[in-house]
Design a protein around this motif. Sequence first.
Motif, PDB file in Angstrom:
ATOM      1  N   GLU A 341       0.817  -1.205   0.000  1.00 18.85           N
ATOM      2  CA  GLU A 341       0.000   0.000   0.000  1.00 18.85           C
ATOM      3  C   GLU A 341       0.853   1.259   0.000  1.00 18.85           C
ATOM      4  OE1 GLU A 341      -2.332  -0.572   3.484  1.00 18.85           O
ATOM      5  OE2 GLU A 341      -3.929  -1.604   2.420  1.00 18.85           O
ATOM      6  N   LEU A 343       0.261   5.558   0.717  1.00 23.59           N
ATOM      7  CA  LEU A 343      -0.721   6.498   1.252  1.00 23.59           C
ATOM      8  C   LEU A 343      -0.034   7.831   1.439  1.00 23.59           C
ATOM      9  CD1 LEU A 343      -3.606   6.744   2.594  1.00 23.59           C
ATOM     10  CD2 LEU A 343      -2.475   6.236   4.738  1.00 23.59           C
ATOM     11  N   PHE A 353      -4.224   7.102  -2.332  1.00 20.05           N
ATOM     12  CA  PHE A 353      -4.146   5.778  -1.730  1.00 20.05           C
ATOM     13  C   PHE A 353      -4.000   4.738  -2.829  1.00 20.05           C
ATOM     14  CE2 PHE A 353      -6.637   2.123   0.255  1.00 20.05           C
ATOM     15  CZ  PHE A 353      -5.553   1.687   1.008  1.00 20.05           C
ATOM     16  N   LEU A 359      -6.622  -6.638  -1.671  1.00 19.44           N
ATOM     17  CA  LEU A 359      -6.907  -6.139  -0.325  1.00 19.44           C
ATOM     18  C   LEU A 359      -8.189  -5.332  -0.288  1.00 19.44           C
ATOM     19  CD1 LEU A 359      -3.462  -4.899   1.024  1.00 19.44           C
ATOM     20  CD2 LEU A 359      -4.704  -6.919   1.678  1.00 19.44           C
ATOM     21  N   ILE A 360      -8.467  -4.646  -1.374  1.00 17.43           N
ATOM     22  CA  ILE A 360      -9.598  -3.723  -1.314  1.00 17.43           C
ATOM     23  C   ILE A 360     -10.823  -4.237  -2.050  1.00 17.43           C
ATOM     24  CG2 ILE A 360      -8.163  -1.683  -1.032  1.00 17.43           C
ATOM     25  CD1 ILE A 360      -8.518  -1.173  -4.002  1.00 17.43           C
ATOM     26  N   ARG A 366     -11.907 -12.542   0.265  1.00 19.61           N
ATOM     27  CA  ARG A 366     -10.876 -12.269   1.268  1.00 19.61           C
ATOM     28  C   ARG A 366     -10.940 -13.284   2.383  1.00 19.61           C
ATOM     29  NH1 ARG A 366     -11.272  -6.519   3.457  1.00 19.61           N
ATOM     30  NH2 ARG A 366     -10.224  -7.481   5.216  1.00 19.61           N
ATOM     31  N   TYR A 369     -10.287 -13.049   9.072  1.00 22.69           N
ATOM     32  CA  TYR A 369      -9.171 -13.056   9.993  1.00 22.69           C
ATOM     33  C   TYR A 369      -9.228 -14.314  10.850  1.00 22.69           C
ATOM     34  CZ  TYR A 369      -5.413 -10.784  12.364  1.00 22.69           C
ATOM     35  OH  TYR A 369      -4.182 -10.473  12.848  1.00 22.69           O
ATOM     36  N   ARG A 374      -8.670 -10.528  16.942  1.00 25.43           N
ATOM     37  CA  ARG A 374      -7.883  -9.468  16.332  1.00 25.43           C
ATOM     38  C   ARG A 374      -6.486  -9.388  16.925  1.00 25.43           C
ATOM     39  NH1 ARG A 374      -8.384  -5.103  19.822  1.00 25.43           N
ATOM     40  NH2 ARG A 374      -9.904  -5.497  21.453  1.00 25.43           N
TER      41      ARG A 374
ATOM     42  N   ASP B 274      -5.610  -0.589  17.273  1.00 23.26           N
ATOM     43  CA  ASP B 274      -5.458  -1.811  16.492  1.00 23.26           C
ATOM     44  C   ASP B 274      -6.688  -2.063  15.625  1.00 23.26           C
ATOM     45  OD1 ASP B 274      -7.156  -2.388  18.476  1.00 23.26           O
ATOM     46  OD2 ASP B 274      -6.057  -4.072  19.302  1.00 23.26           O
ATOM     47  N   ASN B 277      -6.942  -4.327  12.600  1.00 23.34           N
ATOM     48  CA  ASN B 277      -6.975  -5.774  12.832  1.00 23.34           C
ATOM     49  C   ASN B 277      -5.825  -6.517  12.188  1.00 23.34           C
ATOM     50  OD1 ASN B 277      -9.268  -5.345  14.131  1.00 23.34           O
ATOM     51  ND2 ASN B 277     -10.619  -6.468  12.747  1.00 23.34           N
ATOM     52  N   SER B 278      -4.850  -5.829  11.715  1.00 17.46           N
ATOM     53  CA  SER B 278      -3.777  -6.504  10.985  1.00 17.46           C
ATOM     54  C   SER B 278      -2.620  -5.525  10.842  1.00 17.46           C
ATOM     55  CB  SER B 278      -4.284  -6.943   9.621  1.00 17.46           C
ATOM     56  OG  SER B 278      -4.790  -5.832   8.934  1.00 17.46           O
ATOM     57  N   SER B 295      -3.206   3.155   6.755  1.00 17.67           N
ATOM     58  CA  SER B 295      -3.799   2.112   5.912  1.00 17.67           C
ATOM     59  C   SER B 295      -3.184   0.785   6.301  1.00 17.67           C
ATOM     60  CB  SER B 295      -3.559   2.408   4.440  1.00 17.67           C
ATOM     61  OG  SER B 295      -2.215   2.193   4.112  1.00 17.67           O
ATOM     62  N   GLY B 296      -4.012  -0.245   6.266  1.00 19.15           N
ATOM     63  CA  GLY B 296      -3.543  -1.542   6.721  1.00 19.15           C
ATOM     64  C   GLY B 296      -3.975  -2.656   5.811  1.00 19.15           C
ATOM     65  N   ASP B 297      -3.681  -3.860   6.253  1.00 21.20           N
ATOM     66  CA  ASP B 297      -3.998  -5.040   5.467  1.00 21.20           C
ATOM     67  C   ASP B 297      -5.503  -5.228   5.284  1.00 21.20           C
ATOM     68  OD1 ASP B 297      -1.961  -6.337   4.293  1.00 21.20           O
ATOM     69  OD2 ASP B 297      -1.398  -7.536   6.029  1.00 21.20           O
ATOM     70  N   ASP B 298      -6.310  -4.502   6.036  1.00 23.15           N
ATOM     71  CA  ASP B 298      -7.750  -4.614   5.849  1.00 23.15           C
ATOM     72  C   ASP B 298      -8.212  -3.823   4.638  1.00 23.15           C
ATOM     73  OD1 ASP B 298      -7.273  -2.132   6.840  1.00 23.15           O
ATOM     74  OD2 ASP B 298      -8.802  -2.186   8.394  1.00 23.15           O
ATOM     75  N   GLY B 299      -7.291  -3.166   3.952  1.00 25.13           N
ATOM     76  CA  GLY B 299      -7.643  -2.444   2.739  1.00 25.13           C
ATOM     77  C   GLY B 299      -8.350  -1.128   2.982  1.00 25.13           C
ATOM     78  N   CYS B 300      -8.364  -0.678   4.221  1.00 24.62           N
ATOM     79  CA  CYS B 300      -9.060   0.565   4.545  1.00 24.62           C
ATOM     80  C   CYS B 300      -8.065   1.651   4.926  1.00 24.62           C
ATOM     81  CB  CYS B 300      -9.997   0.380   5.738  1.00 24.62           C
ATOM     82  SG  CYS B 300     -11.371  -0.697   5.394  1.00 24.62           S
ATOM     83  N   ARG B 331     -15.838  -3.246  13.866  1.00 28.10           N
ATOM     84  CA  ARG B 331     -16.168  -3.559  15.237  1.00 28.10           C
ATOM     85  C   ARG B 331     -17.097  -2.482  15.790  1.00 28.10           C
ATOM     86  NH1 ARG B 331     -10.844  -3.133  16.889  1.00 28.10           N
ATOM     87  NH2 ARG B 331     -11.505  -2.927  19.029  1.00 28.10           N
TER      88      ARG B 331
END
Lengths: 791, 347
Positions: A341, A343, A353, A359-360, A366, A369, A374, B274, B277-278, B295-300, B331
């Motif tokens: 990624e 950003l 971004f 990922l998106i 996907r 988890y 978490r 956190d 989550n990743s 930005s993280g592995d959650d794609g957000c 969450r």
Amino acid sequence: MEKMSRVTTALSSSAVSGRTMFCHLDAPANAISVCRDATQVVVAGRNIFKIYALEEEQFVEKLNLRVGRKPSLNFSCADVMWHQMEENLLATAATNGAVVTWNLGKPSRNKQDQLFTEHKRTVNKVCFHPTEVYMLLSGSQDGFMKCFDLRKKESVSTFSGQSESVRDVQFSMKDYFTFAASFENGNVQLWDIRRPDRYERMFTAHTGPVFCCDWHPDDRGWLATGGRDKMVKVWDMTTNRAKEIYCVQTIASVARVKWRPERKFHLATCSMMVDHNIYVWDVRRPFIPFATFEEHKDVTTGIVWRHQHDPHFLLSGSKDSTLYQHMFRDATRPVDKANPEGLCFGLFGDLAFAAKESLISSDANRKPYPGGDRRYPIFFFKKPDPTEQFAHVSSALSVFETDLDSNRMDWFVKTAQLYLLSGKPFAELCDHNAKVAQELKRPQVSTTWTMLRIMFSDPANLTTPGPNHNLSKLGTLPLMNSFSMKEMGSVMGTESRLDRSKGESRQDNILLEPGNPHISNNNEENEETEGSEGQAEYMFGDAELDDDDLYSMEHDNQTEEQEYTLPQEAFQLRHEIMDNPSAPEHLQQDKADSPHVSGNEAEVTCLTPIESFSLISISQPLFSPHLPASFFCPIVREMLSYYAEQGDVQMAVSVLIVLGDRIRKEIDDLTQEHWYMSYIDLLQRFELWNVSNEVIKLSTCSAITCLNQASTTLHINCSNCKRPMSNKGWICDRCHQCASVCAVCHHVVKGLFVWCQGCSHGGHLEHIMNWLKSSAHCPAGCGHLYVTRLW
Amino acid sequence: MFVARSIAADHKDLIHDVSYDFHGRRMATCSSDQSVKVWDKSENGEWHCTASWKTHSGSVWRVTWAHPEFGQVLASCSFDRTAAVWEEIVGESNDKQRGLSHWIKRTTLVDSRTSVTDVKFAPKHMGLMLTTCSADGVVRIYEAPDVMNLSQWSLQHEISCKLSCSCISWNPSSSRAHPAMFAVGSDDSNVTYGGKVQIYEYNENTRKYAKAETLMTVTDAVHDIAFAPNLGRSFHVLAIATKDVRIFKLVPMRKESTSTGPTKFEVQIVAQFDNHNSQVWRVSWNITSTLLASSGDDGCVRLWKANYMDNWKCTGILKGDGSPLTGSSVRTDNLQCLTLTGTAAAH
């Protein structure tokens, strides 16, 4: 062939065994080769020629083939190959041009079998035929390839490449008669073993030497070549013309290339200089290695997969005198460390971004988890075999833009442009700036300006409103006093209670000041208010809500002044109408932001505009004539720091400039300079050059003002003769023409002169701008093309 | 609210970095496909690719802009163990490549023996300086003594950080009270080594960079690190992307005039989230340092903002493809900040 298939079954029963291990050699290795059943490996080099047994936990030296007190140059090997069918048969290529075969079945210590000394120079490569036991091929620096029948004393045929040195020769795995040869001039030739007179096909594979080639073990048409141009290319040889189907760009020249068994698209490479690592590539994703082995400390010279049907073990020899067995499981995966990624925040609050598409994309494909926990560390989670996922990866790029209405940085630009920092009386500057902040919906800032005006205005300038009217409201006075302090407290946000109590003590000082009958009269009530501090604090802690009234009150005072005009009042009223309904909105936001305040919502709202109106209109004439401006300095200093630490250095600097000497000595020079520098940097980011210049000019820090005095000289060329102008006047020394003639109107330019640094032509700013609307070329007709973005 | 504008980047592999220029009008992207692209914003807000060229012979990890005072200059770093400096040349374009500008390689920095993982220009007030960090744990600081000559760079400092480096960030403060300072993050995944973020400070007396602080509480691999724009603050704020998002505050302690050692800092962790989550891959500050994006592995992309009490809260979540975030992956404690309204705009 039967033998081979038997070995395969034997292997599959034992599956993957062994580990990453290494042993020290006595000397640098040049090449390694492994015997058919993957139990032994031969290491050959200039000063080494040994056989090691591959055991579960370690390498064990089995045999030293380098015998004799002073071994001949025939032992100095450039290449070695173990026969894949006859397990006692080895061949080496010697640096002196000899091709030697070795028979391990010989009872004597010297296992040398045959010696062919037909090549004139170093033999680079030897290669046994995959199925024909007695056929051996060699390729030499002298440009010839020779085919030997090991039952005969001499070569059976000689192939002349008619080009430069041969770097590699490889029999095709599937075509019995075909072999490929690679050359130092970048060519690859395909030969039929039965036709030594000329090659079947030749093509240029690389720029510069082709160091190696390797036939795909399964796909009959694929040939991989590696060259000094740092590239590995995969060619489809089944078509009439060799077609490049994949190209992998590595970071150093490619010395060896070996297809990975059982993995159609994988190949391993190593380099002959600079880079000591071994890379395994997926040719479908040619940019990033699939796996890397980083154990060697010097150049890797030989790589070979341990068994032709086992993709998990790779053997390698190196110039660092070690022999390694690499286990694929232990390889580093560069792609795991590669950031998926990107950003970045833009200047205007927009966000760029870029992210890996997987990922998106929608959640459907996907992985959830693991366990939904978490806290489970992701890197311990064993990923599924990434082989399948490696190819075809791409990223999506998007820019998130803030809506125009809420464009985050508009307020900054507008504020910078609209603020007045000098040129008017202090009170007017404050009023103006308060109004600007108000219009930009920044009530806190607006209030601050208003209060600064109240605090620092010269009392003589203020007209005293009718005292009788105000005095009738004496009862609210103490509240008023505490208001100003609390208000400051709220402006300072998180300032500690200590500060607040300091504020209280200062308040006491006010009260003790002699000659203020109004205040001392109300001493008792004041104390009462202090007792109910919390309430009062909350009441005014949210004073932003009421600053509309505070603001309008200010103007109310002005109604007494001469300059008052009707339109102003009209403007005024519109404000009240417009802003008051918006007050609850602010409240909501604040609530979301800070629950502390919202708890006292009721108290806030109970303060009607009329009430606060009267409070403030009284307060001003009451205390300001009696308090020296310096009294407020500590509090203003803290307020400025507060703004700076909240990221609003604009406010800090603007106040600093407007207050000027009133506050300057309260703040140490370093801090001031820091604020100025930060603000100027911000202004320049937004290309607010004029504002930036004004700030520099108005600053009193020597370090800042000198910014305007550096590099004020422009060196230009004469528009006529193109030679540099001397520094006196506009008449060129050389051609005695005026250099500042407008190229559009041909008059001498006085005032703003704009010119092109490329062709030295220019003229009146307006003329040139008009000209460039219609044409991109220089108006002087010199043909120079202007790039409009530069203007 | 944010509006997502999708751009057809047309990179053939992963994009590893996006970078805005000083004025926010240009953007550079770099990718594993070994190329860098430059994007210019047109009047109507569209982004157009004005240059795309092969920069390295390996994945390009990072791209960064120099201050425009030094020209239109980019630096890139790559898996191929080099960093490169590029300069744009305008005005020599022929008709065939109309609208495309030329970027010329001014120098290649080849000192690293391993992948160069990050490259950053030092703050402008320090002159034209470039910093690289590499996977073997070495930070190198180069200087161009003549700002007009971008092909000459001299290696001024070589600092060994012991741990494999993944990212570097300069403290942007221009105050004379703050010595030059940078932070390095390590992506070493061995948690027992501890202290994956190190802070180095320039010492005027020894003329060397010395370690001033190690953030021992950061034990997991760090992927990105960013000092907030300073804007006249007396302290420094540092955002860290590791397995979560962390925000640290470094308050310089008053220094005795006699001491010559590095500044001591009071290190406070002001936030730790956190919510991704990743792994968190990137953090970026807005220009006023009031808003942090991660930005993280959650794609957000998540946005963080402090209220006046210095409590950091999530103020928005952006899905990478611009679609609104749906319930399943959020969450409950985030629900209140699902949409981007109010608080951020209230400024």
